[in-house]
Design a protein around this motif. Structure first.
Motif, mmCIF file in Angstrom:
data_model
loop_
_atom_site.group_PDB
_atom_site.id
_atom_site.type_symbol
_atom_site.label_atom_id
_atom_site.label_comp_id
_atom_site.label_asym_id
_atom_site.label_seq_id
_atom_site.Cartn_x
_atom_site.Cartn_y
_atom_site.Cartn_z
ATOM 1 N N TYR A 246 0.846 -1.196 0.000
ATOM 2 C CA TYR A 246 0.000 0.000 0.000
ATOM 3 C C TYR A 246 0.886 1.253 0.000
ATOM 4 O O TYR A 246 0.960 1.970 0.996
ATOM 5 N N PRO A 247 1.553 1.512 -1.125
ATOM 6 C CA PRO A 247 2.473 2.658 -1.200
ATOM 7 C C PRO A 247 1.731 3.983 -1.080
ATOM 8 O O PRO A 247 0.529 4.078 -1.368
ATOM 9 N N LEU A 248 2.468 5.001 -0.664
ATOM 10 C CA LEU A 248 1.893 6.322 -0.446
ATOM 11 C C LEU A 248 2.339 7.289 -1.533
ATOM 12 O O LEU A 248 3.366 7.091 -2.178
ATOM 13 N N ALA A 249 1.559 8.344 -1.704
ATOM 14 C CA ALA A 249 1.893 9.396 -2.663
ATOM 15 C C ALA A 249 2.173 10.688 -1.919
ATOM 16 O O ALA A 249 1.547 10.989 -0.900
ATOM 17 N N THR A 250 3.132 11.452 -2.421
ATOM 18 C CA THR A 250 3.440 12.765 -1.863
ATOM 19 C C THR A 250 2.556 13.795 -2.548
ATOM 20 O O THR A 250 2.516 13.884 -3.777
ATOM 21 N N VAL A 251 1.832 14.561 -1.756
ATOM 22 C CA VAL A 251 0.937 15.593 -2.281
ATOM 23 C C VAL A 251 1.519 16.956 -1.912
ATOM 24 O O VAL A 251 1.604 17.304 -0.737
#
Length: 204
Positions: free
Chosen positions: A109-114
């Motif tokens: 469940y990788p994360l994204a930088t916003v």
């Protein structure tokens, strides 16, 4: 999104950061033998819990298998939080297993930088149940970077293990309440009495 945008006023000492609320809300879903019931027992109970939590996107279609994954993630986090409390039974191999599991979950469940003008946040780019687990990981990661990760603990009084934020000045809190602390002290006192020559006649 999880993190508070840059420039926002700091929360008061009595107010938990949203990231802490997200982590504690997730880990404090287990039955403990003293009245709290299992909230991730099956897909139906997991879905009902999600429907009341806006940070996870509200109503989500989930299965019993999803609930099992949620329990595994939660239990791994509880083990880490018990380690923050210095719980000896959670150290060593149990902690290593929990950390290995969390690494696997992080890869799934990788994360994204916003990036916005107001700041930078981590968020889950996924939808449905994967977004739920990603949101938990984003909350953990964001708060851990604040330097206070070790203050999110699980109560050392078995079988309570309720997650709490340690507000003590020196970060030495071990129990979620004075009641749990008293129970542990009483058990130790009785154990010392037994080790020292048996139970006093005044006790049954």
């Amino acid at each position: 999104m999880i993190a508070t945008p840059a420039g926002s006023p700091k929360a008061s000492p009595r107010t938990l950061a949203p990231t802490v609320e997200t982590v504690l809300g997730f880990v404090n879903t287990r039955a403990d033998g003293s009245g709290r019931r299992e909230l991730f027992g099956d897909g139906g109970s997991f879905a009902a819990w999600l429907a009341e939590r806006e940070e996870f996107g509200g109503e989500t279609v989930v299965s019993d298998a999803d609930a099992a994954v949620a329990r595994e993630l939660r239990d791994a986090l509880v083990t880490v939080l018990l380690a923050h409390s210095g719980d000896e039974e959670s150290l060593g191999e149990p902690l290593l297993r929990a950390e290995r599991h969390l690494r696997r979950v992080g890869s799934l469940y990788p994360l994204a930088t916003v990036v916005t003008a107001g700041g930078v946040e981590l968020a889950s780019p996924q939808t449905g149940v994967p977004r739920v687990f990603g949101t938990v990981l984003a909350a953990v990661t964001t708060f851990a970077q604040s330097g206070d990760w070790g203050r999110i603990k699980a109560c050392r009084n078995p079988p309570c293990h309720f997650g709490f934020f340690d507000r003590t000045r020196n970060g030495g809190g071990l129990y979620c309440s004075t009641g749990c602390g008293s129970q542990v002290s009483m058990r130790k006192h009785r154990q010392r009495q037994r080790d020292g020559g048996g139970t006093p006649s005044s006790e049954v």
